[in-house]
Design an enzyme around this catalytic site. Sequence first.
Site, PDB file in Angstrom:
ATOM      1  N   CYS A  25       0.810  -1.221   0.000  1.00 29.25           N
ATOM      2  CA  CYS A  25       0.000   0.000   0.000  1.00 29.25           C
ATOM      3  C   CYS A  25       0.844   1.272   0.000  1.00 29.25           C
ATOM      4  CB  CYS A  25      -0.958  -0.017   1.178  1.00 29.25           C
ATOM      5  SG  CYS A  25      -2.039  -1.451   1.084  1.00 29.25           S
ATOM      6  N   HIS A  69     -12.682   9.747  -8.846  1.00 29.81           N
ATOM      7  CA  HIS A  69     -11.593   9.835  -9.829  1.00 29.81           C
ATOM      8  C   HIS A  69     -10.583  10.915  -9.474  1.00 29.81           C
ATOM      9  CE1 HIS A  69     -14.260   7.144 -11.936  1.00 29.81           C
ATOM     10  NE2 HIS A  69     -13.229   6.810 -12.690  1.00 29.81           N
ATOM     11  N   GLU A 108     -12.744  -0.395   1.194  1.00 26.52           N
ATOM     12  CA  GLU A 108     -11.796  -0.243   0.081  1.00 26.52           C
ATOM     13  C   GLU A 108     -11.819  -1.455  -0.831  1.00 26.52           C
ATOM     14  OE1 GLU A 108      -7.989   0.210   1.974  1.00 26.52           O
ATOM     15  OE2 GLU A 108      -8.125   2.395   1.880  1.00 26.52           O
TER      16      GLU A 108
HETATM   17  N1  LIG Z   1      -6.725  -0.823   9.030  1.00 26.89           N
HETATM   18  C1  LIG Z   1      -6.408  -0.589   7.742  1.00 26.89           C
HETATM   19  N2  LIG Z   1      -5.526  -1.378   7.125  1.00 26.89           N
HETATM   20  C2  LIG Z   1      -5.236  -1.151   5.827  1.00 26.89           C
HETATM   21  C3  LIG Z   1      -5.847  -0.103   5.120  1.00 26.89           C
HETATM   22  C4  LIG Z   1      -6.750   0.738   5.811  1.00 26.89           C
HETATM   23  O1  LIG Z   1      -7.312   1.699   5.255  1.00 26.89           O
HETATM   24  N3  LIG Z   1      -7.012   0.462   7.104  1.00 26.89           N
HETATM   25  N4  LIG Z   1      -5.577   0.054   3.809  1.00 26.89           N
HETATM   26  C5  LIG Z   1      -4.794  -0.753   3.139  1.00 26.89           C
HETATM   27  C6  LIG Z   1      -4.647  -0.612   1.653  1.00 26.89           C
HETATM   28  O2  LIG Z   1      -5.001   0.663   1.219  1.00 26.89           O
HETATM   29  C7  LIG Z   1      -5.536  -1.579   0.852  1.00 26.89           C
HETATM   30  O3  LIG Z   1      -6.860  -1.396   1.237  1.00 26.89           O
HETATM   31  C8  LIG Z   1      -5.093  -2.983   0.956  1.00 26.89           C
HETATM   32  O4  LIG Z   1      -5.912  -3.745   1.797  1.00 26.89           O
HETATM   33  P1  LIG Z   1      -5.693  -5.317   1.924  1.00 26.89           P
HETATM   34  O5  LIG Z   1      -6.909  -5.917   2.516  1.00 26.89           O
HETATM   35  O6  LIG Z   1      -4.409  -5.578   2.614  1.00 26.89           O
HETATM   36  O7  LIG Z   1      -5.544  -5.659   0.379  1.00 26.89           O
HETATM   37  P2  LIG Z   1      -5.693  -6.940  -0.479  1.00 26.89           P
HETATM   38  O8  LIG Z   1      -6.980  -6.835  -1.228  1.00 26.89           O
HETATM   39  O9  LIG Z   1      -4.486  -7.060  -1.307  1.00 26.89           O
HETATM   40  O10 LIG Z   1      -5.783  -8.081   0.593  1.00 26.89           O
HETATM   41  P3  LIG Z   1      -5.679  -9.663   0.435  1.00 26.89           P
HETATM   42  O11 LIG Z   1      -6.910 -10.155   1.100  1.00 26.89           O
HETATM   43  O12 LIG Z   1      -4.451  -9.995   1.195  1.00 26.89           O
HETATM   44  O13 LIG Z   1      -5.593  -9.980  -1.016  1.00 26.89           O
HETATM   45  C9  LIG Z   1      -4.033  -1.801   3.836  1.00 26.89           C
HETATM   46  N5  LIG Z   1      -4.367  -1.962   5.202  1.00 26.89           N
HETATM   47 ZN   LIG Z   2      -5.345   1.087  -0.706  1.00 27.32          ZN
END
Ligand SMILES: Nc1nc2c(c(=O)[nH]1)N=C([C@H](O)[C@H](O)COP(=O)(O)OP(=O)(O)OP(=O)(O)O)CN2
Ligand SMILES: [Zn+2]
Length: 118
Positions: A25, A69, A108
Amino acid sequence: MYRITKEFHFSASHQLSHLPADHQCARLHGHNYIVVVELASAELNSDGFVRDYHELAPLKRYIDDEFDHRHLNEVLGHDKVTSEYLAKHFYEWCKERLPETSSVKVSETPKTWAEYRP
Ligand SMILES: Nc1nc2c(c(=O)[nH]1)N=C([C@H](O)[C@H](O)COP(=O)(O)OP(=O)(O)OP(=O)(O)O)CN2
Ligand SMILES: [Zn+2]
């Protein structure tokens, strides 16, 4: 207590630059965000509403004009553009205009939600 919710969608980029460089991220990326606003009231108005859903139209305009956007680091003016901060931001925006606002949730990804509820 009566509770109503309405959902809003926008797409935006962000970069959590404060995270270690090897965190995924920390790279520039984007999400299809979902915002769910909850309003609560012990009483209904004369129309039988906590608040007419239509009265949330200004939030839709705000999201469409200022968030959709766009790059959230620029919109919010800082780099900790997490879903937690977004939930608090939308909560405060709504609370100023709609006193019945009781919580805001932000997603997200299909698997994640953050909520601000004082
Ligand atoms: N408590 C939070 N943790 C994270 C946030 C947040 O806003 N609050 N944001 C992120 C990143 O922006 C993004 O959302 C990644 O999330 P994540 O679930 O880790 O992404 P994936 O879809 O790649 O997850 P997998 O389930 O591992 O594929 C990170 N953390
Ligand atoms: Zn993100």
